[in-house]
Write a protein that holds these residues in place. Structure first.
Motif, PDB file in Angstrom:
ATOM      1  N   ARG A 120     -31.957 -60.096  15.888  1.00 31.08           N
ATOM      2  CA  ARG A 120     -31.340 -60.704  17.072  1.00 31.08           C
ATOM      3  C   ARG A 120     -32.135 -60.277  18.304  1.00 31.08           C
ATOM      4  NH1 ARG A 120     -25.239 -60.560  18.128  1.00 31.08           N
ATOM      5  NH2 ARG A 120     -26.094 -61.937  19.706  1.00 31.08           N
ATOM      6  N   ASP A 121     -32.222 -61.162  19.272  1.00 31.46           N
ATOM      7  CA  ASP A 121     -33.068 -60.843  20.439  1.00 31.46           C
ATOM      8  C   ASP A 121     -32.603 -59.582  21.175  1.00 31.46           C
ATOM      9  OD1 ASP A 121     -30.793 -61.974  21.598  1.00 31.46           O
ATOM     10  OD2 ASP A 121     -31.918 -63.138  23.084  1.00 31.46           O
ATOM     11  N   ASP A 122     -31.281 -59.339  21.144  1.00 30.56           N
ATOM     12  CA  ASP A 122     -30.739 -58.174  21.863  1.00 30.56           C
ATOM     13  C   ASP A 122     -31.254 -56.848  21.287  1.00 30.56           C
ATOM     14  OD1 ASP A 122     -28.037 -59.710  23.127  1.00 30.56           O
ATOM     15  OD2 ASP A 122     -28.854 -60.462  21.244  1.00 30.56           O
TER      16      ASP A 122
HETATM   17 ZN    ZN Z   1     -28.765 -62.371  21.871  1.00 31.89          ZN
END
Ligand code: ZN
Ligand code: PRT
Length: 310
Positions: A65-67
């Motif tokens: 996930r980008d986070d």
């Molecule tokens: Zn995200």
């Protein structure tokens, strides 16, 4: 015996294979994969695999996930990560509060993922400035970036943290305004909201851990940086060909954006005209082509460039 793999980092493939974290599935995924493909990186496994190996280069791709990407780089779990500046900045502020390490290097800005973090209010509101939000509830996924902007504006507000569907918060009675990412503005409009203040502009960036890489990895990193730059400059660049009146060459060169020295080729049987070939490094608009025509250029051809190495 320790099960800590980090202790063994000096051994085996850790020393030689560049590990890159990318978004598994989302707005950055297609463009990231396109950049890799155009740069000659062939990834074997499907998107469902967390870890994929490049077939032809010593590179491992971690799909997450980008986070999670900034933290993976800051914790030195991966060498590189591709992420939006918005997520990078927000995560950095969150980690500072949590007392976690926040060091990283920006390797390069990428040419995709452009968006802005903006405050939006119901369309009917007569907006005069951020002060309008004094004492209001603002829904956002980016509480730290919002807090920084509101602090600067000297406005007190209540933050409502939502990780999705932020744009429906005012209609659902959860908040008076929102602070969310905007690209075209269509989502805001279809939810009866209008963008009133941009508090942050963002694009995708390639970041790296803030430690020197092993020489083998550094060599791959250098190669990729060169290829990524080549791919990105090729995207905007065009190869332009035309026949032009010899006495208009100066005027023609003046209107070609970012054009290098053109090749001038004599045209047999037409002493007043030449063929002109040139690489233009900037976006070429129809208006420019129309101006070229007005200057007497004919047979104007604009050809895309796939790769470019300076
Ligand atoms: Zn995200
Ligand atoms: O699952 P994961 O956590 O990995 O993904 P995500 O859902 O958190 O992120 P994702 O895939 O939506 O976005 C990844 C990154 O893309 C963002 O962090 C930004 O850096 C960048 N980006 C670029 C955008 C947008 N444009 C964008 N328009 N991210 C989100 N949006 C959303 C926005 O939140 C809103 O819902 O698109 C909608 C608005 O779009 P417009 O065009 O209608 O204005």
């Amino acid at each position: 015996m320790s099960i800590c793999k980090a202790c063994c980092e000096n051994q085996g493939s850790e020393k030689k294979r560049l590990r890159i974290a990318i978004q598994k599935s989302g707005r950055l995924t297609d463009e990231t994969e396109k950049l890799f493909k155009s740069s000659g990186i062939k990834i074997s496994a499907s998107r469902d695999h967390l870890l994929a190996h490049a077939e032809n280069l010593p590179i491992d791709i971690l799909r997450v996930r980008d986070d999670d990407i900034p933290g993976l780089v800051m914790d030195h779990v991966v060498d590189w990560g591709i992420v939006g500046q918005n997520v990078l900045e927000e995560t950095t502020m969150q980690r500072e509060v949590d007392g976690l390490y926040t060091g990283f290097n920006e390797v390069m800005k990428l040419n995709f993922g452009d968006c802005r973090l903006s405050v939006a209010v119901p369309t009917e509101h007569n907006w005069t400035g951020l002060k309008d939000l004094e004492g209001c509830k603002i829904a956002t996924t980016y509480p730290f970036l919002l807090r920084r902007a509101m602090k600067k504006a000297g406005v007190n507000y209540k933050s409502v943290l939502l990780t999705g569907s932020v744009e429906v918060a005012p209609r659902a009675g959860l908040a008076d305004a929102i602070c969310d990412l905007v690209c075209t503005g269509a989502t805001l409009q279809s939810n009866g909201l209008k963008e009133v203040e941009t508090i942050y502009t963002s694009k995708a960036v390639l970041i790296g851990r803030d430690q020197p890489l092993y020489p083998e990895k550094q060599a791959i990193a250098d190669l990729l940086i060169q290829r990524f730059k080549g791919v990105m400059s090729a995207v905007e660049s065009k190869y332009i060909m035309m026949n032009a009146p010899r006495n208009k060459l100066e005027a023609i060169r003046a209107i070609l954006p970012g054009a290098e020295n053109p090749s001038i080729i004599e045209l047999e049987g037409s002493p007043d005209h030449v063929a002109l070939h040139v690489v233009s490094r900037e976006k070429l608009f129809w208006e420019t082509l129309e101006q070229l025509k007005e200057l007497g250029a004919t047979s104007i051809l604009v050809v895309p460039i796939e790769k470019m190495l300076d």
